[in-house]
Design an enzyme around this catalytic site. Sequence first.
Site, PDB file in Angstrom:
ATOM      1  N   GLY A  24       0.858  -1.185   0.000  1.00 24.61           N
ATOM      2  CA  GLY A  24       0.000   0.000   0.000  1.00 24.61           C
ATOM      3  C   GLY A  24       0.885   1.222   0.000  1.00 24.61           C
ATOM      4  N   ASP A  25       0.284   2.366   0.144  1.00 17.97           N
ATOM      5  CA  ASP A  25       1.019   3.631   0.155  1.00 17.97           C
ATOM      6  C   ASP A  25       1.954   3.755  -1.057  1.00 17.97           C
ATOM      7  OD1 ASP A  25      -0.420   3.787   2.474  1.00 17.97           O
ATOM      8  OD2 ASP A  25       1.236   4.308   3.760  1.00 17.97           O
ATOM      9  N   HIS A  26       3.263   3.815  -0.808  1.00 24.84           N
ATOM     10  CA  HIS A  26       4.188   4.027  -1.935  1.00 24.84           C
ATOM     11  C   HIS A  26       4.553   2.705  -2.589  1.00 24.84           C
ATOM     12  CE1 HIS A  26       4.572   7.669   0.483  1.00 24.84           C
ATOM     13  NE2 HIS A  26       5.053   8.269  -0.578  1.00 24.84           N
ATOM     14  N   TRP A  27       3.547   1.998  -3.061  1.00 26.71           N
ATOM     15  CA  TRP A  27       3.825   0.654  -3.574  1.00 26.71           C
ATOM     16  C   TRP A  27       3.901   0.592  -5.096  1.00 26.71           C
ATOM     17  CZ3 TRP A  27       0.493  -3.423  -5.704  1.00 26.71           C
ATOM     18  CH2 TRP A  27      -0.766  -2.961  -6.118  1.00 26.71           C
TER      19      TRP A  27
END
Lengths: 720, 720
Positions: free
Chosen positions: B312-315
């Site tokens: 998730g996030d900066h994936w």
Amino acid sequence: MMLKKGRVTLPAEEGLEKEISRLVDQWGADAVRDSDGTKLTKEIMGMTDKVYSKLFFTRGDQEWAKANLDQLQHFYLMSEHVTAHTEKVVIPIMKGYFDQQVKPDTDHDPKEWWEVINRTTGEVVSPEDWSYHDETKEVTIDNAKKWHRYTVSFLAWQLWDPVHMYNHITNNWDTEHHMTYDPHYPETREYILNKLRTWLEDHPDTDVVRITTFFYNFTLVFNDLAMEKYVDWFGYSATVSPLALQEFEKVKGYKLRPEDLVDQGYYNSPFRTPSKEFLDWMDFQQQFVSELAKECVDLIHEYGKEAMMFLGDHWAGTEPYGKYFKNIGLDAVVGSVGDGTTLRMISDIPHVKYTEGRFLPYFFPDTFKEGGDPVGEANQNWMQARRAILRSPIQRMGYGGYLSLALDFPDFVKRVEEITNEFREIHDHSKETSSYKAPFKVAILNSWGKIRTWMSHHVHHAIWYKQCYSYYGILESLSGMPFDVEFMSFDDIKQNGIPEDVGVIINAGDAGTSWSGDKAWLDEQVVSTIREWVHQGGGFIGVGEPTAHEHQGEFFQLADVLGVQKEIGYSLSLDKYNKQSEEAHFILADQYEPIDFGESMKYVYQSNAETKVLAMEEGDVKVAVNEFGEGRSVYIAGLPYSPENTRLLLRTIYWAASEEAIMQKWHTTNVQTECAAYPEAGKFVVINNSYETQQTTVYKADGSKEALTLQPMGYKWFDI
Amino acid sequence: MMLKKGRVTLPAEEGLEKEISRLVDQWGADAVRDSDGTKLTKEIMGMTDKVYSKLFFTRGDQEWAKANLDQLQHFYLMSEHVTAHTEKVVIPIMKGYFDQQVKPDTDHDPKEWWEVINRTTGEVVSPEDWSYHDETKEVTIDNAKKWHRYTVSFLAWQLWDPVHMYNHITNNWDTEHHMTYDPHYPETREYILNKLRTWLEDHPDTDVVRITTFFYNFTLVFNDLAMEKYVDWFGYSATVSPLALQEFEKVKGYKLRPEDLVDQGYYNSPFRTPSKEFLDWMDFQQQFVSELAKECVDLIHEYGKEAMMFLGDHWAGTEPYGKYFKNIGLDAVVGSVGDGTTLRMISDIPHVKYTEGRFLPYFFPDTFKEGGDPVGEANQNWMQARRAILRSPIQRMGYGGYLSLALDFPDFVKRVEEITNEFREIHDHSKETSSYKAPFKVAILNSWGKIRTWMSHHVHHAIWYKQCYSYYGILESLSGMPFDVEFMSFDDIKQNGIPEDVGVIINAGDAGTSWSGDKAWLDEQVVSTIREWVHQGGGFIGVGEPTAHEHQGEFFQLADVLGVQKEIGYSLSLDKYNKQSEEAHFILADQYEPIDFGESMKYVYQSNAETKVLAMEEGDVKVAVNEFGEGRSVYIAGLPYSPENTRLLLRTIYWAASEEAIMQKWHTTNVQTECAAYPEAGKFVVINNSYETQQTTVYKADGSKEALTLQPMGYKWFDI
């Protein structure tokens, strides 16, 4: 003192002389007519002022048909799609067709006239790679691509006139099947004219020749169970023949492919955006039909008789709103009245002296049987037709079918007496003057325009379709409204812009259909012209999927005008903040129940912050209004016909046109009622469009008002 | 005797030492972790076996960010569509954007990096014909075509990390906005690696480095009201920079246009069929991200710590089912568990030692507030996740957010104790062996295939969308079924055919989307391969608008396989004779209520006479089965998740695979219950997926059966 007689045509038949005599009085009939399969006697013909006699030009003479089997009519048909399981594919071309109606034509070389198409790739299979076996009615493809799908477009003889077939099967007749002959063949053409002359000689008592109709029937194909397989009231599938196609090539300068007529099996349905090739073919046949029809009509006139065309059956090429119709020189058109829309389809026809409506129900055994409800059907039919008559009248009315069936239903006979009286009253009061109309026109915009006046969103004459009624309701509502209605095509806009007198444009339909417009909305001239026009004060109403074709990030191309957009899945990532407006709005002022949007439309969202959303369901926008420059726009998710929705549309139109102030002229407060005024005749009428007693107040043109009560389906005439 | 401790990670924070100590015991936590905005004390770190510490690579160091404003991250954004009312058009490019998040980048020449497009024609406006005014943030077009629509695609700096922004706004923080820096810039890349080394030096107590995540966030853009404007959990809009684009050109040999990334404003949503350019861009960034990520992970390993990535996030670029993921060398992945589908998204990840699930609800004030229902949310979450764990387990679990919020809800704390115990029990009984699976695989076929394993029909991680749930239910049902599931693309089929072990292919989605396949269905190799495979015995399941793209007279391209077709308006003239089958059918044997088709699908009709229609509504086909050669096909109008629909899908799969005979292995009679067996461990479990007590009978593999009663949400383990 109202006339108790006139304007009514009675279907008559041999052997019912006594009953007919009684009905002529009871219904005030001034004309009698025969039907498919019935005859009039001298006695019957003496009962009324006028005698109508049916005339079929291209069927009914079995001797001619049998003697000229090479001149029977054709159609182009497509086989089912067949999947190649091996490299040899066998396509039974007659699968799903009725062998009493269809016979593959092998007299004209299939290799020349047929087309085998790989529907996976769209490529035409070379004639060398397939063969046809007439014994088995199969096309065999060698070297097929495994697991591709193939079809055969084939030319076939019509062995049975489709309307005769329909009447025969529906009425359980045991008659010889009428075959149809094609006047593109010079011998048949000459025969038709000679036959007409003889017929005219033989019918001295006939006043009105009721032409049913000219030469080519709409598309009506039955299946192998003798049930309807394909019906297109606007279809041209039965207008083809090798000869006509050769003539077309000479006239238009290019050759049509079978695919131009078969159209992937869609057969150029009016829901398809018409191709240039199909429009050319229509034009070619319209010209042919109108020229020969004119010869026939001239001959009829020579014998001092009137020529009345039935709008239906063999009407392909006679389109009354087409450019050749006026050349035919007809005196009248008669057509079946299914509702208000189909009434206007008849009553608005130009270039004739009068029009006549055939009301429902037909005296056919599907209604006139134990448990049937002919009175109910007649009431619904009359209630919808009456609204339309008040705005644009037909001059005469009548019924179709077989009188003997109706006679067993005395309530029906009584109700028709009332209806015929009410019909005559309208004419007596209005004195053939025009009813009051708003000072601007409403235009329906689609890919067809004028030629399909009151004919958009139809598959088959006035038949309910799940995919249509939510749009058809617009026509039905409009048919009884105080507006002049014009049907406009995208080409009209490109060529002439938007006429000065148009106040509101309506675009309605499912995406991809001709009614919505499909790729027409990619035309920069179309979108620019409409945007400019609305911006300068025009009104635009979109219903369902208006202006829809996915392009450059937008699905509704006029989202800026409409203020709404539809999510088709590509922009689900975009947050939608639909917000229902809390202000009361002019267009919803008469709504007292949740709006019926019919099949409605999902996933429509507010695309401008300024858009006012007036109705939402499950998060989707159902009604929204938007301002665009000086102009206004309204989006509605669907609009089936009902008195409530008619009122919604009325208010929507006045609001979109920025003419709310003038709505209250000859306007009623109760949505179940309507008012039509005839200023020149000094009369107005208020009608009740419901089966309940209604109280209403009428606002007159001078602002004064009058309260009244109307019986169920009732009406009252007043002096202005 | 079950372990009361282990497999659980606790979010901890300074100042709650006493409470944390209690919870470590109560929940059996063996790890503590910090969160965005929280810190762990020495005391806390001493309470469990393991300490997780979050690590942001591209945010969190404001000093670096401020000192290197020229190395901040970018995105490509598109302005609104603006209509030209005159020949001079002014486009306020920031309209609808949040100026705390977005700043147009004028350091890189807009004339070079931006694109102004006439969206009416699709033409790019010459840079000579427009100018940008940074004071007003407006693009002015001279010589515009009146009434055309224009957009500006512009490069912008990201001023605020989107997840920090989300956390900040949702939790009402008053913190400095985290800016993100871009490791494509060599200085930032070097800084990140150096910083990591320092960080590792500084965190001797950390056992697990929880990477949140690597470098580029998914697309999350807020609007001018600081509300979510655009969210795409799969998006690459925030992966762009002039430098990366220049590198791309070197690597791939051609230059990308802004339009390749902006994609008409659809931003290459996963619902779009991906373009070659976008796939190249993804590939390029995946390669870049995986290479640098590997360097980071190697360094972490150098310090004897584990590297755990947050899914998730900066994936962006780390896709665990992509081809570069294994190169990174991660020890573990942790991800948010929204339901069974997202659990499988985590638990099926290859190339890691273990996976961990973050269960819902997050300890955020949107749930943990007066009137909130954290126990209800936890129950629903666990009940759906549990089904999936039994088929493919995550090894660890935990919760996210801020512990102080949860402590106020003792019922919730108690319920989590039960859940953590149940979770450990699953592992104790199953002994990490595989659960029983049917001997054939189920393949989900769409335009993305493997890289979107358990990720089809998603917009944002596990969020409900009206346009998705009727398809997403298929994934959710499958997540807890005894099948190996494979995600397959059209390209896979073209390159490798259909794998031997696949028994059933499912194609589901709305027409035009990547999930249904859109133009992929025009590919002759795709349709031929599938037809042949089904004909030889394969099973094909279509949901919604499968195989749909209007072409050569057909909308569902595999209508021959499916036995149904959808009417899109062009063939309304064709009569539809849908006939509901009166025979009982295997796939409906457990239905006891009308099937819930969710948003369902209208206008689907029986296209083969042999098709058996099993369910109809308002004249439309909703469920139909068809045989095609040796194979079978099933059409379903929509399939939202529910225990009943799960059973329908289970039966559908076995029937389509022609494997009905083997369904009754580890099978329960009551649809609200399911059974998972672990033959190697000699155990099986029966679960109750409802909030009511259920009685059910389990059929074991040997045909014997056992009746039992389960409490609401209950479960029982047995020896085989």
